[in-house]
Each structure stands twice: as C-alpha cells, then as structure tokens.
Write an enzyme that holds these catalytic residues in place. Structure first.
Site, PDB file in Angstrom:
ATOM      1  N   CYS A   5       0.620  -1.103   0.174  1.00 41.12           N
ATOM      2  CA  CYS A   5       0.170   0.033  -0.187  1.00 41.12           C
ATOM      3  C   CYS A   5       0.816   1.179   0.166  1.00 41.12           C
ATOM      4  O   CYS A   5       0.496   2.331  -0.604  1.00 41.12           O
ATOM      5  CB  CYS A   5      -1.000  -0.042   1.128  1.00 41.12           C
ATOM      6  SG  CYS A   5      -1.990  -1.599   1.433  1.00 41.12           S
ATOM      7  N   HIS A 267      -9.091   1.021  -3.829  1.00 29.97           N
ATOM      8  CA  HIS A 267      -7.844   0.869  -3.281  1.00 29.97           C
ATOM      9  C   HIS A 267      -6.660   0.016  -4.363  1.00 29.97           C
ATOM     10  O   HIS A 267      -6.435  -1.146  -3.621  1.00 29.97           O
ATOM     11  CB  HIS A 267      -7.648   0.382  -1.742  1.00 29.97           C
ATOM     12  CG  HIS A 267      -6.309   0.230  -1.148  1.00 29.97           C
ATOM     13  ND1 HIS A 267      -5.337   1.100  -1.730  1.00 29.97           N
ATOM     14  CD2 HIS A 267      -6.031  -0.246  -0.073  1.00 29.97           C
ATOM     15  CE1 HIS A 267      -4.212   0.842  -0.828  1.00 29.97           C
ATOM     16  NE2 HIS A 267      -4.533  -0.201   0.074  1.00 29.97           N
ATOM     17  N   CYS A 297      -0.938   3.090   5.254  1.00 32.29           N
ATOM     18  CA  CYS A 297      -0.223   2.130   6.113  1.00 32.29           C
ATOM     19  C   CYS A 297       0.838   1.721   5.322  1.00 32.29           C
ATOM     20  O   CYS A 297       1.140   1.724   4.095  1.00 32.29           O
ATOM     21  CB  CYS A 297      -1.283   0.893   6.196  1.00 32.29           C
ATOM     22  SG  CYS A 297      -2.884   1.521   6.967  1.00 32.29           S
TER      23      CYS A 297
END
Length: 298
Positions: A5, A267, A297
């Site tokens: 991420c 995402h 994150c």
C-alpha cells in the site's frame, strides 16, 4: 518500489530525496496496480513438475498483496484487531463508509476530481469506451452496507465487511517532482511544495495504525504542529483504519478525506499512496488552503 500500500507514497518520497540531493532535477513518481489482472500461480510447476497427486493454484493477489506472511493471515484480520484494540464498533465503521460514500458521490457529481483524472480510452469490437471518473462508487448499493456479514470473523465477532473495507480495483497515479530552479527555468508553476516526509514501523499485525506514528515525525521535520494542517488524506484501506488514526492523532474528521476515500473509490494497492497525495493537492487548491498531510499504512 514494492511496499504494497505504501509503494506510491514511498516512490514520491524517494523522488523528493533525489531532488534534494541534486541527483536529478525532474522525476516522475507514482504507483500502478491492475488487481483484476493479477495471475494465479502454479507452484513447483517449472522444475520437476507434478508427478503424482494434486497441485494447488495460488492466488497471487492474496499471496503477494493482501496476506500477512508473518502472522499467516489476511490483512482483514489485522483490521479486526485494530477494531478490538481501539473499541471501534461495526456501527461506527458502517457510518464512516456511508459518510465516505456521500462525500465521494458529491465530489464526482460536482466535478471535483476532474482536474486530477486523465481519461482513459479502451478499444473493443463494440467501439471505444472512455473512462473519465472512478467506477466503484456507482457499483455500491449504500442501503446494503449494514446488512453484510463480516468477511474475516464469525458473525457474532466480526466487524469488518466487504462494504467497510476497500475493494479490488485497477488504477494508476503519478506526479512530476521537480526542483524549484528547474520549474522556473521551464516557466512552470508548481502545484505544491513538499515540506517533509517520514516512515514508521511496528509489528505487522498493527500496520493499520502506522500512519499515526509516521505523521508526527513528518510534522516535526517540517516544524509544524497538527493544528497547522488544513486538510488530511489518510488512505482508507478499511474504515477502521481511518477512524483509528483520526482518533489517535485527534484530527477533526471534517478535515480528513473530504472527498471520500478508498472504501468507496477503491484501493489499487500500488497506486493509492500517490493517489492520496494527488487528491490532497487538488483539494488544497480547490478549497484555498495552504498545508496538507497525507498518510498510508506501511
């Protein structure tokens, strides 16, 4: 850069370091992910092959992107731990999702994303199709959010669902990082100035709250306080991630993810770090604000 991420945001930070160190004056930095095209893997098939018995297809999307190899569990299990640790209820997560949906659909209808999206044309036998806005919000049936079963724990324990978690998407985002001297030489006006950046880390199962550790470090490096920041973008991998970091940092929720976030927009994991920076920059300009903070994150 392969930091799941955090990849897109780390790429922007690395490009900024390159400019600061004088290694180059211009970089293109960002992230790209086509989650719909991630292949299945057939382990042990190349050398030796399968002589007797069954083989197993490995879903590379889970194996390489959505699985904690240390705890040997899905990232959603980490989100459930975050909900338990910070006493965040299913109701709070669903309410956050509903508000993110309201903000994202309003932003799309008002055209607030137009300046940051490059339309993509797809050729097919039926003709060309042009995509110029995020598709995911139109697929969501908001009235169903509170009816879904937990995805990672039994119904009487779980709080994280397919609705209050980000979806599986394709996406790409990129920024041009340039020294001020080079921009002036080329007659270009910068959209924003990068003041600082920072990393933080903790136990993998607690990755959900790592932005709350990195953001204070970045603020200190920029000689700023939390209250100096006008707008925030903290990636919504799960609604519980957004709620937990907002609480820990004591951020006004009205200043955070003002056009919704990943639980509604999607995402694409390699893309999102650069995408939230891009959205933050455009929201600062649209709302005539000065200072923004972005986190994801790690």
């Amino acid at each position: 850069v392969n930091k799941v991420c955090a990849s897109g945001m780390k790429a922007v930070a690395m490009a900024s370091m390159g400019v600061m160190l004088g290694q180059s004056e211009i970089y293109v930095a960002g992230g790209f992910e086509s989650m719909s095209n991630v292949p299945m893997l057939l382990d042990k098939a190349r050398f030796g092959g399968y002589r007797y018995g069954n083989g197993q297809l490995i879903d590379c999307l889970v194996h390489d992107g959505l699985w904690d190899p240390y705890g040997d569990h899905h990232m959603g299990v980490c989100a459930e731990k975050c909900a338990k640790d910070y006493h965040i209820s299913r109701d709070e997560q669903d309410a956050h999702t509903e508000e993110a949906y309201r903000r994202a659909t309003k932003a799309i209808s008002e055209g607030w994303f137009r300046e940051e999206i490059v339309p993509v044309s797809i050729k097919s036998k039926r003709g060309d199709t042009t995509i110029s806005e995020d598709e995911e919000p139109s697929k969501i049936k908001i009235e169903k959010v509170r009816t879904l079963k937990p995805a990672f724990k039994p119904a009487d324990e779980g709080t994280v669902t397919a609705a209050n978690a980000s979806s599986i998407n394709d996406g790409a985002s990129a920024l041009i990082i340039m020294s001020l001297a080079k921009a002036q030489e080329l007659g270009m006006t910068p959209l924003a100035r990068i003041l600082s950046f920072a990393d933080a880390e903790q136990a993998p199962i607690d990755f959900t709250t790592t932005p709350s550790l990195a953001i204070p470090k970045a603020l200190k490096l920029a000689n700023l306080s939390k209250d100096d920041v006008d707008l925030w973008e903290i990636n919504q991998a799960f609604s519980v991630v957004s709620i937990a970091n907002q609480r820990i940092l004591d951020i006004d929720p009205e200043k955070m993810d003002v056009c919704g976030g990943a639980v509604v927009l999607g995402h694409p994991i390699g893309c999102s770090g650069a995408r939230v920076i891009t959205t933050l920059i455009h929201n600062l300009a649209r709302l005539d604000k000065s200072i923004g903070g972005a986190g994801i994150c790690n």
